[in-house]
Design a protein around this motif. Structure first.
Motif, PDB file in Angstrom:
ATOM      1  N   ILE A 427       7.184 -18.576 -10.148  1.00  0.00           N
ATOM      2  CA  ILE A 427       8.357 -19.163  -9.493  1.00  0.00           C
ATOM      3  C   ILE A 427       9.597 -18.316  -9.751  1.00  0.00           C
ATOM      4  CG2 ILE A 427       9.939 -21.137  -9.551  1.00  0.00           C
ATOM      5  CD1 ILE A 427       7.430 -21.589  -7.884  1.00  0.00           C
ATOM      6  N   GLU A 428       9.730 -17.804 -10.968  1.00  0.00           N
ATOM      7  CA  GLU A 428      10.866 -16.945 -11.303  1.00  0.00           C
ATOM      8  C   GLU A 428      10.925 -15.734 -10.362  1.00  0.00           C
ATOM      9  OE1 GLU A 428      14.194 -15.401 -13.188  1.00  0.00           O
ATOM     10  OE2 GLU A 428      13.289 -17.388 -13.404  1.00  0.00           O
ATOM     11  N   ILE A 429       9.758 -15.232  -9.994  1.00  0.00           N
ATOM     12  CA  ILE A 429       9.707 -14.074  -9.087  1.00  0.00           C
ATOM     13  C   ILE A 429       9.961 -14.490  -7.644  1.00  0.00           C
ATOM     14  CG2 ILE A 429       8.184 -12.323  -8.088  1.00  0.00           C
ATOM     15  CD1 ILE A 429       6.830 -12.107 -10.831  1.00  0.00           C
ATOM     16  N   VAL A 430       9.179 -15.443  -7.155  1.00  0.00           N
ATOM     17  CA  VAL A 430       9.222 -15.733  -5.719  1.00  0.00           C
ATOM     18  C   VAL A 430      10.523 -16.406  -5.291  1.00  0.00           C
ATOM     19  CG1 VAL A 430       6.703 -15.858  -5.549  1.00  0.00           C
ATOM     20  CG2 VAL A 430       8.009 -17.951  -5.899  1.00  0.00           C
ATOM     21  N   ASP A 431      11.163 -17.112  -6.210  1.00  0.00           N
ATOM     22  CA  ASP A 431      12.416 -17.790  -5.855  1.00  0.00           C
ATOM     23  C   ASP A 431      13.652 -16.913  -6.039  1.00  0.00           C
ATOM     24  OD1 ASP A 431      10.983 -19.995  -5.198  1.00  0.00           O
ATOM     25  OD2 ASP A 431      11.763 -21.312  -6.768  1.00  0.00           O
ATOM     26  N   ASN A 432      13.493 -15.805  -6.751  1.00  0.00           N
ATOM     27  CA  ASN A 432      14.675 -15.000  -7.074  1.00  0.00           C
ATOM     28  C   ASN A 432      14.594 -13.549  -6.629  1.00  0.00           C
ATOM     29  OD1 ASN A 432      16.159 -17.078  -8.630  1.00  0.00           O
ATOM     30  ND2 ASN A 432      14.403 -16.929 -10.005  1.00  0.00           N
ATOM     31  N   LYS A 433      13.414 -13.116  -6.190  1.00  0.00           N
ATOM     32  CA  LYS A 433      13.276 -11.720  -5.773  1.00  0.00           C
ATOM     33  C   LYS A 433      12.612 -11.659  -4.398  1.00  0.00           C
ATOM     34  CE  LYS A 433      12.701 -10.170 -10.564  1.00  0.00           C
ATOM     35  NZ  LYS A 433      11.800  -9.533 -11.524  1.00  0.00           N
ATOM     36  N   GLU A 434      13.179 -10.876  -3.520  1.00  0.00           N
ATOM     37  CA  GLU A 434      12.617 -10.713  -2.179  1.00  0.00           C
ATOM     38  C   GLU A 434      11.652  -9.532  -2.193  1.00  0.00           C
ATOM     39  OE1 GLU A 434      11.895 -11.689   1.740  1.00  0.00           O
ATOM     40  OE2 GLU A 434      13.190 -12.770   0.336  1.00  0.00           O
ATOM     41  N   ALA A 435      10.365  -9.808  -1.986  1.00  0.00           N
ATOM     42  CA  ALA A 435       9.366  -8.736  -1.973  1.00  0.00           C
ATOM     43  C   ALA A 435       9.511  -7.919  -0.694  1.00  0.00           C
ATOM     44  CB  ALA A 435       7.964  -9.330  -2.065  1.00  0.00           C
ATOM     45  N   SER A 436       9.462  -6.608  -0.833  1.00  0.00           N
ATOM     46  CA  SER A 436       9.618  -5.762   0.356  1.00  0.00           C
ATOM     47  C   SER A 436       8.282  -5.567   1.075  1.00  0.00           C
ATOM     48  CB  SER A 436      10.224  -4.409  -0.034  1.00  0.00           C
ATOM     49  OG  SER A 436       9.464  -3.803  -1.053  1.00  0.00           O
ATOM     50  N   PHE A 437       7.200  -5.398   0.362  1.00  0.00           N
ATOM     51  CA  PHE A 437       5.827  -5.284   0.873  1.00  0.00           C
ATOM     52  C   PHE A 437       5.632  -4.166   1.892  1.00  0.00           C
ATOM     53  CE2 PHE A 437       2.424  -7.011   3.895  1.00  0.00           C
ATOM     54  CZ  PHE A 437       1.412  -6.355   3.224  1.00  0.00           C
ATOM     55  N   ASP A 438       4.851  -3.191   1.510  1.00  0.00           N
ATOM     56  CA  ASP A 438       4.484  -2.077   2.386  1.00  0.00           C
ATOM     57  C   ASP A 438       2.978  -2.107   2.632  1.00  0.00           C
ATOM     58  OD1 ASP A 438       7.115  -1.054   2.334  1.00  0.00           O
ATOM     59  OD2 ASP A 438       6.693  -0.035   0.434  1.00  0.00           O
ATOM     60  N   TYR A 439       2.576  -1.794   3.868  1.00  0.00           N
ATOM     61  CA  TYR A 439       1.159  -1.561   4.124  1.00  0.00           C
ATOM     62  C   TYR A 439       0.756  -0.241   3.472  1.00  0.00           C
ATOM     63  CZ  TYR A 439       1.641  -5.151   7.751  1.00  0.00           C
ATOM     64  OH  TYR A 439       1.886  -6.308   8.418  1.00  0.00           O
ATOM     65  N   LEU A 440      -0.523  -0.094   3.213  1.00  0.00           N
ATOM     66  CA  LEU A 440      -1.016   1.122   2.577  1.00  0.00           C
ATOM     67  C   LEU A 440      -0.964   2.317   3.521  1.00  0.00           C
ATOM     68  CD1 LEU A 440      -2.377   2.297   0.004  1.00  0.00           C
ATOM     69  CD2 LEU A 440      -4.582   1.755   1.078  1.00  0.00           C
ATOM     70  N   TYR A 441      -1.173   2.057   4.813  1.00  0.00           N
ATOM     71  CA  TYR A 441      -1.189   3.142   5.805  1.00  0.00           C
ATOM     72  C   TYR A 441      -0.606   2.637   7.113  1.00  0.00           C
ATOM     73  CZ  TYR A 441      -5.540   0.602   6.796  1.00  0.00           C
ATOM     74  OH  TYR A 441      -6.463  -0.385   7.046  1.00  0.00           O
ATOM     75  N   ASP A 442      -0.156   3.568   7.936  1.00  0.00           N
ATOM     76  CA  ASP A 442       0.395   3.243   9.246  1.00  0.00           C
ATOM     77  C   ASP A 442      -0.716   3.094  10.272  1.00  0.00           C
ATOM     78  OD1 ASP A 442       2.991   3.358   8.266  1.00  0.00           O
ATOM     79  OD2 ASP A 442       3.182   5.499   8.713  1.00  0.00           O
ATOM     80  N   ASP A 443      -0.466   2.317  11.301  1.00  0.00           N
ATOM     81  CA  ASP A 443      -1.438   2.148  12.377  1.00  0.00           C
ATOM     82  C   ASP A 443      -1.776   3.477  13.060  1.00  0.00           C
ATOM     83  OD1 ASP A 443      -1.593  -0.600  12.077  1.00  0.00           O
ATOM     84  OD2 ASP A 443       0.003  -0.998  13.528  1.00  0.00           O
ATOM     85  N   ASP A 444      -0.808   4.366  13.127  1.00  0.00           N
ATOM     86  CA  ASP A 444      -0.939   5.544  13.985  1.00  0.00           C
ATOM     87  C   ASP A 444      -1.667   6.717  13.349  1.00  0.00           C
ATOM     88  OD1 ASP A 444       0.387   4.277  16.073  1.00  0.00           O
ATOM     89  OD2 ASP A 444       2.362   4.898  15.343  1.00  0.00           O
ATOM     90  N   ILE A 445      -1.933   6.686  12.050  1.00  0.00           N
ATOM     91  CA  ILE A 445      -2.639   7.835  11.482  1.00  0.00           C
ATOM     92  C   ILE A 445      -4.122   7.765  11.868  1.00  0.00           C
ATOM     93  CG2 ILE A 445      -0.995   7.941   9.569  1.00  0.00           C
ATOM     94  CD1 ILE A 445      -3.259   6.969   7.724  1.00  0.00           C
ATOM     95  N   PRO A 446      -4.811   8.900  11.955  1.00  0.00           N
ATOM     96  CA  PRO A 446      -6.219   8.904  12.388  1.00  0.00           C
ATOM     97  C   PRO A 446      -7.112   8.074  11.470  1.00  0.00           C
ATOM     98  CG  PRO A 446      -5.300  11.121  12.439  1.00  0.00           C
ATOM     99  CD  PRO A 446      -4.286  10.260  11.758  1.00  0.00           C
TER     100      PRO A 446
END
Length: 558
Positions: A427-446
């Motif tokens: 709760i300390e994390i989810v209520d006070n920090k906004e997760a940025s979250f990145d995918y591991l790879y882009d859709d466009d790479i082969p």
């Protein structure tokens, strides 16, 4: 008491009354399957989608599995109960168990000890019939393929290039490769075939990713069952006009299932693809429903974070636009000592040296979650009675050195009360920090590069290799399906393709042995090493211990 004995003594409340009391779900939108489990109507699910409210999503994953056990589902249930105990309106979302591991080696998937979902026996054995419906829908398409060929093959299907196997929800290695159509022309066209387990079915993946019945039917129609005799033209399930009947078979299976925890909190248990051969997540519908009803939704992803969490984040979240706020990484002292080279017979003995060596496994998972996905993580050590203070102190110290909080949780023995510290940290994390979250790879790479990114960044491999035949198949898929995500099929026991390599092996080579387009699900399955999509039973299967007495009391199930 054993898990099943604890579950059988549970004080359950009628699910319709509980759903009304907890979340004001109208009884007319619940289809009861007995007193303690029910399906939620899609009409009600759709009505929730128009609300602006959106809860916070918490993902529970784990270190690489060991015979010592980690307790990911148990932690998910315990955390959900703990959050409710501290006044946070929470629903947990789990996958449905497959009968294969229930009768094989792993056992059920309803949690354990005092952190379980109930009715445990029902959930582990047939439940509401979803897996049966998925198997029937899958095999209906298989029957229609061979029937079409038998009656003249107007679509000019090449019987040597049929990709659609049969499925069965049981570990049965004898069915991996079979010959069908024997006994003369009246029995169809003679050809090679085989069985996968239901949890590896593309129909299972489709059900878990579909957002409504229209989406389900459209995805079923997109299934590619094989190719025509020109070797390049795909044949779709819609060409056989199969998608309508398949969707009809799945009319109830698509509805989320409501059950409860031992502490009478609502749980949604729906869908069940394995994470070592499929995408390892419960249904999008279940997760999104929980996020609309509750302030917090806690869900799990199968096996270790290199498999379940990777697919949850790169397949399920990409498809559904879900965004987790935090991750719980589950481990045990016993399992980490196993990764440090200690055999199972000696895991109850204190061994700080082995624990330090085995820490390499959890360290890589922490790195993957925080660096590759940019998500905050809390380590939850699922406590065992033989864990020593010196061992747990060492783990806390090493996690703190990585900038990660480590919590010792005793939910197996104490239920939600044993996971309250974990709940407060989350709760300390989810209520006070906004997760940025990145995918591991882009859709466009082969496609090849997507596979390479997973292998090198997540598995720690030096490179990936494949035969010329596999390379050709990937090249063919690239032109039309190059934007699809990758679903790796790999042993769950190691970051490598060798299940005996413990800890965090590095600079190994990942061999890609096959690729398979699952067009309806919307991803490409990549088989690494000799991974089987139909498991086998162990030498002494759990089925030998399961029994039922004259009064209907089941024993031996866990």
């Amino acid at each position: 008491m054993s898990d099943i004995e604890i579950a059988q003594k549970a004080s359950m409340k009628p699910i319709i009354e509980l759903a009304k009391a907890k979340f004001n779900i109208p009884p007319e939108h619940l289809d009861p399957y007995g007193h303690y489990k029910a399906k939620l109507s899609l009409e009600y699910v759709d009505s929730l989608s128009h609300q602006n409210k959106e809860g916070k999503l918490i993902l529970v994953t784990a270190i690489s599995p060991t015979p010592a056990g980690e307790g990911k589902t148990t932690t998910t249930v315990g955390l959900g109960d703990a959050l409710n105990r501290i006044g946070k309106k929470t629903i947990i979302c789990l996958r449905e168990p497959s009968l294969g591991p229930c009768f094989g080696l792993k056992g059920g998937a309803a949690g354990g000890g005092y952190a379980q979902v109930v009715p445990m026996e029902d959930i582990n054995l047939h439940f509401t019939g979803d897996f049966h419906a998925i198997g029937v829908a899958h095999n209906l398409l298989a029957a229609m393929i061979d029937n079409h060929i038998h009656h003249g093959n107007a679509l000019n299907i090449d019987s040597r290039r049929i990709k659609w196997k049969r499925v069965l929800d049981m570990n049965d290695r004898a069915l991996r490769k079979i010959t069908i159509g024997q006994g003369g022309i009246g029995n169809g066209f003679l050809r090679e075939d085989g069985f996968d387990i239901v949890v590896a079915s593309e129909v299972m993946a489709i059900l878990c990713l579909a957002t409504n019945r229209a989406d389900l039917k459209e995805r079923l129609g997109r299934i590619i069952i094989g190719y025509k005799t020109d070797k390049i033209t795909p044949v779709y399930a819609s060409d056989l006009k199969a998608q309508g009947a398949m969707a009809a078979v799945l009319k109830d299976a698509i509805k989320p299932n409501l059950v409860q925890t031992l502490e009478n909190n609502i749980a949604i248990v729906h869908g069940g693809p394995f994470a070592n051969i499929a995408h390892g997540c419960n249904s999008v519908t279940a997760t999104k429903t929980a996020l609309k009803l509750a302030d917090y939704a806690v869900t799990e992803a199968g096996f270790g974070a290199d498999l379940g969490a990777e697919k949850f984040l790169n397949i399920k979240c990409r498809s559904s636009k879900l965004k987790p706020s935090a991750v719980v990484l589950v481990a045990t002292v016993r399992a980490l000592k196993y990764h440090g080279g200690i055999e199972t017979d000696h895991l109850n003995q204190e061994n700080l040296e082995a624990l330090e060596i085995g820490f390499s496994n959890i360290q890589r998972h922490i790195h993957n979650i925080t660096k590759n996905y940019n998500l905050p993580v809390v380590v939850s050590i699922n406590h065992f009675t033989h864990d020593t203070d010196a061992e747990t102190s060492l783990l806390k110290k090493k996690c703190e050195e990585l900038g990660v909080k480590c919590v010792i949780s005793s939910h197996w023995a104490k239920g939600g009360a044993g996971a309250e510290e974990l709940a407060r940290e989350i709760i300390e994390i989810v209520d006070n920090k906004e997760a940025s979250f990145d995918y591991l790879y882009d859709d466009d790479i082969p496609l090849w590069n997507k596979i390479e990114v997973i292998a090198t960044k997540i598995y720690g491999a030096k490179e990936i290799v494949a035969s010329s035949k596999v390379h050709e198949e990937i090249d063919k898929l690239q032109n039309k399906y190059g934007k699809l995500p990758i679903c790796m099929a790999k042993t769950q026991m190691s970051f490598s393709t060798d299940p005996t390599l413990k800890g965090a092996p590095s600079n190994h080579i990942i061999e890609i042995s096959d690729v398979k387009l699952e067009n309806g699900a919307g991803f490409i399955v990549v088989i690494a090493g000799n991974m089987m999509t139909m498991p086998g039973l162990p030498k002494v299967p759990t089925a030998e211990k399961i029994d039922i007495d004259d009064d209907g009391l089941i024993t031996g199930l866990f």
